[in-house]
Write a protein that holds these residues in place. Structure first.
Motif, PDB file in Angstrom:
ATOM      1  N   ASP A  17       0.829  -1.200   0.000  1.00 43.58           N
ATOM      2  CA  ASP A  17       0.000   0.000   0.000  1.00 43.58           C
ATOM      3  C   ASP A  17       0.864   1.251   0.000  1.00 43.58           C
ATOM      4  OD1 ASP A  17      -2.268   1.519   0.041  1.00 43.58           O
ATOM      5  OD2 ASP A  17      -2.628   1.280   2.191  1.00 43.58           O
ATOM      6  N   TYR A  18       0.549   2.184  -0.890  1.00 47.95           N
ATOM      7  CA  TYR A  18       1.329   3.421  -0.982  1.00 47.95           C
ATOM      8  C   TYR A  18       1.116   4.324   0.224  1.00 47.95           C
ATOM      9  CZ  TYR A  18      -3.004   5.706  -2.462  1.00 47.95           C
ATOM     10  OH  TYR A  18      -4.276   6.185  -2.520  1.00 47.95           O
ATOM     11  N   LEU A  24       7.424   1.663   3.440  1.00 47.46           N
ATOM     12  CA  LEU A  24       8.102   2.164   2.246  1.00 47.46           C
ATOM     13  C   LEU A  24       9.430   2.824   2.578  1.00 47.46           C
ATOM     14  CD1 LEU A  24       5.141   3.700   0.206  1.00 47.46           C
ATOM     15  CD2 LEU A  24       6.155   1.442  -0.027  1.00 47.46           C
ATOM     16  N   LYS A  25       9.510   3.511   3.717  1.00 49.05           N
ATOM     17  CA  LYS A  25      10.748   4.183   4.111  1.00 49.05           C
ATOM     18  C   LYS A  25      11.882   3.204   4.383  1.00 49.05           C
ATOM     19  CE  LYS A  25       8.787   8.411   5.970  1.00 49.05           C
ATOM     20  NZ  LYS A  25       8.434   9.158   7.180  1.00 49.05           N
ATOM     21  N   LYS A  26      11.543   1.961   4.734  1.00 52.64           N
ATOM     22  CA  LYS A  26      12.573   0.936   4.951  1.00 52.64           C
ATOM     23  C   LYS A  26      13.363   0.649   3.681  1.00 52.64           C
ATOM     24  CE  LYS A  26      10.513  -1.988   8.513  1.00 52.64           C
ATOM     25  NZ  LYS A  26      10.013  -3.342   8.789  1.00 52.64           N
ATOM     26  N   PHE A  27      12.734   0.847   2.545  1.00 57.93           N
ATOM     27  CA  PHE A  27      13.338   0.512   1.260  1.00 57.93           C
ATOM     28  C   PHE A  27      13.877   1.744   0.524  1.00 57.93           C
ATOM     29  CE2 PHE A  27      10.427  -2.825   2.418  1.00 57.93           C
ATOM     30  CZ  PHE A  27      11.214  -3.943   2.236  1.00 57.93           C
ATOM     31  N   LEU A  28      14.017   2.850   1.254  1.00 54.71           N
ATOM     32  CA  LEU A  28      14.632   4.059   0.710  1.00 54.71           C
ATOM     33  C   LEU A  28      15.917   4.331   1.471  1.00 54.71           C
ATOM     34  CD1 LEU A  28      11.550   6.466   0.491  1.00 54.71           C
ATOM     35  CD2 LEU A  28      12.533   5.086  -1.337  1.00 54.71           C
ATOM     36  N   ARG A  37      17.301  -4.445  -5.349  1.00 50.45           N
ATOM     37  CA  ARG A  37      16.871  -5.779  -4.929  1.00 50.45           C
ATOM     38  C   ARG A  37      18.007  -6.555  -4.290  1.00 50.45           C
ATOM     39  NH1 ARG A  37      15.075  -9.262  -9.447  1.00 50.45           N
ATOM     40  NH2 ARG A  37      14.984 -10.751  -7.768  1.00 50.45           N
ATOM     41  N   LYS A  38      19.217  -6.371  -4.803  1.00 48.58           N
ATOM     42  CA  LYS A  38      20.371  -7.086  -4.243  1.00 48.58           C
ATOM     43  C   LYS A  38      20.594  -6.728  -2.781  1.00 48.58           C
ATOM     44  CE  LYS A  38      23.147  -7.866  -8.361  1.00 48.58           C
ATOM     45  NZ  LYS A  38      24.428  -7.614  -9.034  1.00 48.58           N
ATOM     46  N   ARG A  39      20.375  -5.468  -2.451  1.00 48.22           N
ATOM     47  CA  ARG A  39      20.567  -5.010  -1.080  1.00 48.22           C
ATOM     48  C   ARG A  39      19.441  -5.473  -0.153  1.00 48.22           C
ATOM     49  NH1 ARG A  39      23.422   0.278  -0.387  1.00 48.22           N
ATOM     50  NH2 ARG A  39      25.588  -0.392  -0.492  1.00 48.22           N
ATOM     51  N   THR A  40      18.181  -5.324  -0.615  1.00 46.60           N
ATOM     52  CA  THR A  40      17.041  -5.588   0.260  1.00 46.60           C
ATOM     53  C   THR A  40      16.625  -7.053   0.270  1.00 46.60           C
ATOM     54  OG1 THR A  40      15.500  -5.050  -1.517  1.00 46.60           O
ATOM     55  CG2 THR A  40      16.097  -3.278   0.003  1.00 46.60           C
ATOM     56  N   GLY A  41      16.854  -7.758  -0.836  1.00 48.16           N
ATOM     57  CA  GLY A  41      16.473  -9.160  -0.908  1.00 48.16           C
ATOM     58  C   GLY A  41      15.026  -9.384  -1.302  1.00 48.16           C
ATOM     59  N   THR A  42      14.339  -8.351  -1.779  1.00 46.48           N
ATOM     60  CA  THR A  42      12.945  -8.536  -2.196  1.00 46.48           C
ATOM     61  C   THR A  42      12.884  -9.292  -3.517  1.00 46.48           C
ATOM     62  OG1 THR A  42      12.982  -6.395  -3.299  1.00 46.48           O
ATOM     63  CG2 THR A  42      12.091  -6.432  -1.079  1.00 46.48           C
ATOM     64  N   LEU A  50       6.603  -2.437  -5.139  1.00 49.83           N
ATOM     65  CA  LEU A  50       7.208  -1.438  -4.258  1.00 49.83           C
ATOM     66  C   LEU A  50       7.527  -0.162  -5.027  1.00 49.83           C
ATOM     67  CD1 LEU A  50       8.477  -0.868  -1.419  1.00 49.83           C
ATOM     68  CD2 LEU A  50      10.609  -1.710  -2.390  1.00 49.83           C
ATOM     69  N   ALA A  51       8.069  -0.305  -6.239  1.00 46.47           N
ATOM     70  CA  ALA A  51       8.407   0.858  -7.054  1.00 46.47           C
ATOM     71  C   ALA A  51       7.164   1.680  -7.380  1.00 46.47           C
ATOM     72  CB  ALA A  51       9.103   0.410  -8.338  1.00 46.47           C
ATOM     73  N   VAL A  52       6.078   1.005  -7.735  1.00 44.19           N
ATOM     74  CA  VAL A  52       4.821   1.703  -8.045  1.00 44.19           C
ATOM     75  C   VAL A  52       4.294   2.410  -6.801  1.00 44.19           C
ATOM     76  CG1 VAL A  52       2.410   1.362  -8.716  1.00 44.19           C
ATOM     77  CG2 VAL A  52       4.217   0.175  -9.945  1.00 44.19           C
ATOM     78  N   ALA A  53       4.352   1.734  -5.642  1.00 46.00           N
ATOM     79  CA  ALA A  53       3.852   2.314  -4.393  1.00 46.00           C
ATOM     80  C   ALA A  53       4.666   3.541  -3.989  1.00 46.00           C
ATOM     81  CB  ALA A  53       3.879   1.269  -3.290  1.00 46.00           C
TER      82      ALA A  53
END
Length: 68
Positions: A17-18, A24-28, A37-42, A50-53
């Protein structure tokens, strides 16, 4: 080297959810850029959602485009 677990599949999150800016801040990074993706493992499906959100949240002013 052990493969990282996808955060969203691990926590059984079907829709990213956006409006949920805390997740979302966890992935910024501190500059406000999306982390790879390499860093976060998603997984690839979650990374696309995630990119769209993140882009929707930025457009509505919930997340910054650039942070200092």
């Amino acid at each position: 080297m052990e493969k990282k677990q996808c955060f969203f599949t691990h926590n059984n999150i079907k829709y990213i959810d956006y409006k949920d800016t805390d997740i979302l801040k966890k992935f910024l990074n501190p500059h406000g850029r999306m982390v790879s993706r390499k860093r976060t493992g998603t997984c690839s499906k979650s990374q696309r959602q995630l990119a769209v959100a993140v882009k929707r949240a930025r457009f509505l002013g919930l997340l910054p485009y650039v942070a200092r």
